[in-house]
Scaffold this motif. Structure first.
Motif, PDB file in Angstrom:
ATOM      1  N   ASP A  37      26.217   6.447 -46.589  1.00  0.00           N
ATOM      2  CA  ASP A  37      27.455   5.873 -46.033  1.00  0.00           C
ATOM      3  C   ASP A  37      28.108   6.846 -45.053  1.00  0.00           C
ATOM      4  OD1 ASP A  37      27.701   3.363 -46.915  1.00  0.00           O
ATOM      5  OD2 ASP A  37      29.362   3.709 -48.305  1.00  0.00           O
ATOM      6  N   TRP A  38      28.174   8.101 -45.477  1.00  0.00           N
ATOM      7  CA  TRP A  38      28.797   9.137 -44.649  1.00  0.00           C
ATOM      8  C   TRP A  38      28.013   9.329 -43.341  1.00  0.00           C
ATOM      9  CZ3 TRP A  38      31.055  13.974 -47.553  1.00  0.00           C
ATOM     10  CH2 TRP A  38      31.983  13.539 -48.497  1.00  0.00           C
ATOM     11  N   VAL A  39      26.686   9.315 -43.479  1.00  0.00           N
ATOM     12  CA  VAL A  39      25.851   9.519 -42.278  1.00  0.00           C
ATOM     13  C   VAL A  39      26.057   8.380 -41.283  1.00  0.00           C
ATOM     14  CG1 VAL A  39      23.453   9.532 -41.476  1.00  0.00           C
ATOM     15  CG2 VAL A  39      24.140  11.041 -43.305  1.00  0.00           C
ATOM     16  N   GLN A  40      26.232   7.165 -41.807  1.00  0.00           N
ATOM     17  CA  GLN A  40      26.488   6.015 -40.902  1.00  0.00           C
ATOM     18  C   GLN A  40      27.752   6.252 -40.084  1.00  0.00           C
ATOM     19  OE1 GLN A  40      26.390   1.933 -42.175  1.00  0.00           O
ATOM     20  NE2 GLN A  40      24.875   2.435 -43.719  1.00  0.00           N
ATOM     21  N   ILE A  41      28.776   6.814 -40.745  1.00  0.00           N
ATOM     22  CA  ILE A  41      30.054   7.084 -40.054  1.00  0.00           C
ATOM     23  C   ILE A  41      29.848   8.156 -38.982  1.00  0.00           C
ATOM     24  CG2 ILE A  41      32.403   7.980 -40.378  1.00  0.00           C
ATOM     25  CD1 ILE A  41      32.193   6.726 -43.280  1.00  0.00           C
ATOM     26  N   ILE A  42      29.164   9.246 -39.368  1.00  0.00           N
ATOM     27  CA  ILE A  42      28.937  10.346 -38.403  1.00  0.00           C
ATOM     28  C   ILE A  42      28.092   9.840 -37.237  1.00  0.00           C
ATOM     29  CG2 ILE A  42      28.014  12.682 -38.095  1.00  0.00           C
ATOM     30  CD1 ILE A  42      28.463  13.084 -41.143  1.00  0.00           C
ATOM     31  N   TYR A  43      27.097   9.000 -37.559  1.00  0.00           N
ATOM     32  CA  TYR A  43      26.218   8.444 -36.517  1.00  0.00           C
ATOM     33  C   TYR A  43      27.025   7.595 -35.527  1.00  0.00           C
ATOM     34  CZ  TYR A  43      22.266   6.094 -34.381  1.00  0.00           C
ATOM     35  OH  TYR A  43      21.359   5.623 -33.476  1.00  0.00           O
ATOM     36  N   ALA A  44      27.986   6.831 -36.064  1.00  0.00           N
ATOM     37  CA  ALA A  44      28.831   6.001 -35.187  1.00  0.00           C
ATOM     38  C   ALA A  44      29.608   6.888 -34.216  1.00  0.00           C
ATOM     39  CB  ALA A  44      29.789   5.158 -36.031  1.00  0.00           C
ATOM     40  N   PHE A  45      30.089   8.030 -34.718  1.00  0.00           N
ATOM     41  CA  PHE A  45      30.805   8.968 -33.841  1.00  0.00           C
ATOM     42  C   PHE A  45      29.868   9.523 -32.765  1.00  0.00           C
ATOM     43  CE2 PHE A  45      34.113   9.109 -37.115  1.00  0.00           C
ATOM     44  CZ  PHE A  45      35.254   9.131 -36.325  1.00  0.00           C
ATOM     45  N   SER A  46      28.601   9.749 -33.147  1.00  0.00           N
ATOM     46  CA  SER A  46      27.647  10.283 -32.149  1.00  0.00           C
ATOM     47  C   SER A  46      27.431   9.278 -31.010  1.00  0.00           C
ATOM     48  CB  SER A  46      26.322  10.673 -32.811  1.00  0.00           C
ATOM     49  OG  SER A  46      25.575   9.539 -33.124  1.00  0.00           O
TER      50      SER A  46
END
Lengths: 207, 198
Positions: A37-46
């Motif tokens: 879940d956290w990685v999805q959020i960070i990926y969206a920021f990328s």
């Protein structure tokens, strides 16, 4: 420190995500899902960072002196702004500006771009499809049978052509694809192990 | 009058003008497409990922632990600072590390084991024999740790023939997909826009 900390984080998370697959414990599965879940959020920021870089690049051109390129950069910035404002503030459902722009600008242009490739593919085929050796003959025959098998003319010439096209796609072509997939999977696993162990570190940039 | 169809038709013709040569109409259409596509993806990412997975958990559900990925995501923006840009490697290493760790068992399960299982067929038909020979010979072709001589050389050569059939059929399939798109665009221009065909 600037390079060691990311390598350490990559090793720890990579090892945990790999080992977790073999440990179906409730707590470890919950942590695994939370990390995803956290990685999805960070990926969206990328993705946002990528868009920001594009905006920055074209903002420089739009405010520069190159009169030839300026109008095109302004068009890109306008496209991004209009779509963003429409999508974020006026909804994305049917009947909205966002939906209208998608239906009448983005979707037709994307389809046209892909259809444009048919002309270039045809010209590439004309230049590249020479039966120079036995391997090229196999490529040429497979391509012709598959193309004829997908159109009504193939059926008119012979009822066997569509059947032959299906057989080529379902037997030799599918089997070769299977071999390629296994090769890709082995390559991906090798590269992932290199990344986790810190051997492959090009993603950090620099030397 | 349907303005949407007219706009789509003008943009379609602007892109097809590239068939004559590179020109400002094509460049304008190309840049509009790029801008609109980026705007679309950012709007969709914000509404389908950031709002439901970050803002709603923090502000509506009170899940304060989600502040951590939010901060890590914001750290990505330090790329724009010359002095602080090395810190943007931290969230990047999280994405790369998690991706690498997840992909190993996923690839093992979805590709290697599943593909091998599908290849273990009974040797009772010509098609099944061809599938087994093709998979093995293509794998031999991609095995570069030994020189392609002798039995391995023969296997690799057979593999090349199967790869050629694969490339040919994939090419044919792609060409037909592109041509059907072209027919679709022509039907749109001549039918929906100009009304010459039903």
């Amino acid at each position: 420190m600037h390079r060691k900390l990311p390598l350490l984080i990559c090793f720890a998370l990579g090892t945990f995500m790999l080992v977790q697959f073999f440990v179906p414990h409730k707590a470890s599965t919950a942590l695994y899902e939370a990390i995803l879940d956290w990685v999805q959020i960070i990926y969206a920021f990328s993705l946002l960072v990528g868009a920001m870089m594009l905006i920055k690049h074209h903002a420089v051109i739009a405010s520069g002196r190159d009169a030839k390129e300026r109008p095109f950069s302004i068009l890109i910035l306008m496209g991004i702004t209009v779509m963003l404002v429409a999508g974020l503030f006026f909804g994305r459902g049917e009947g909205t500006v966002f939906h209208w722009l998608f239906q009448n600008v983005q979707a037709p242009m994307q389809a046209t771009m892909f259809s444009l490739l048919s002309f270039f593919v045809a010209s590439a085929a004309y230049r590249g499809f020479r039966a120079r050796n036995s391997q090229a003959i196999f490529l040429l025959v497979a391509a012709i049978i598959v193309m004829l098998g997908r159109i009504p003319v193939g059926e008119i010439i012979s009822s066997y052509i569509p059947k032959a096209a299906d057989w080529i796609l379902n037997v030799p072509s599918m089997a070769a694809r299977r071999g390629i997939y296994i090769g890709i999977a082995l390559g991906t696993i090798a590269t992932s192990l290199r990344v986790i162990l810190g051997i492959e570190r090009t993603y950090l940039g620099g030397k | 009058m349907n303005y949407g169809i007219t706009v789509a038709a003008i943009l379609t013709l602007a892109i097809y003008s590239f068939l004559y040569k590179d020109n400002p109409f094509y460049k304008a259409a190309e840049h509009i497409l790029l801008g609109v596509s980026v705007g679309y993806f950012v709007a969709v990412t914000v509404s389908t990922t950031l709002i439901p997975k970050l803002f709603i958990p923090i502000f509506s559900e009170g899940k304060l632990s989600y502040i951590i990925p939010g901060i890590l995501g914001m750290v990505m923006f330090l790329r724009f600072s010359k002095k602080l840009s090395p810190y943007s490697r931290i969230p990047l290493s999280i994405i790369i590390g998690v991706g690498a760790g997840v992909s190993i068992p996923a690839m093992m399960q979805a590709q290697i084991i599943a593909q091998m299982k599908a290849t273990m067929l009974p040797i009772n038909s010509l098609s099944n024999i061809i599938i087994i020979v093709a998979v093995l010979s293509v794998l031999i072709y991609f095995y570069f740790s030994q020189p392609h001589k002798g039995a391995i050389g023969v296997g690799a050569k057979i593999g090349i023939y199967f790869l050629m059939i694969f490339f040919g059929s994939t090419f044919g399939y792609t060409v037909m997909a592109r041509i059907s798109l072209l027919i679709g665009r022509l039907q749109f221009l001549l039918g929906d826009w100009l009304g010459f065909i039903d």
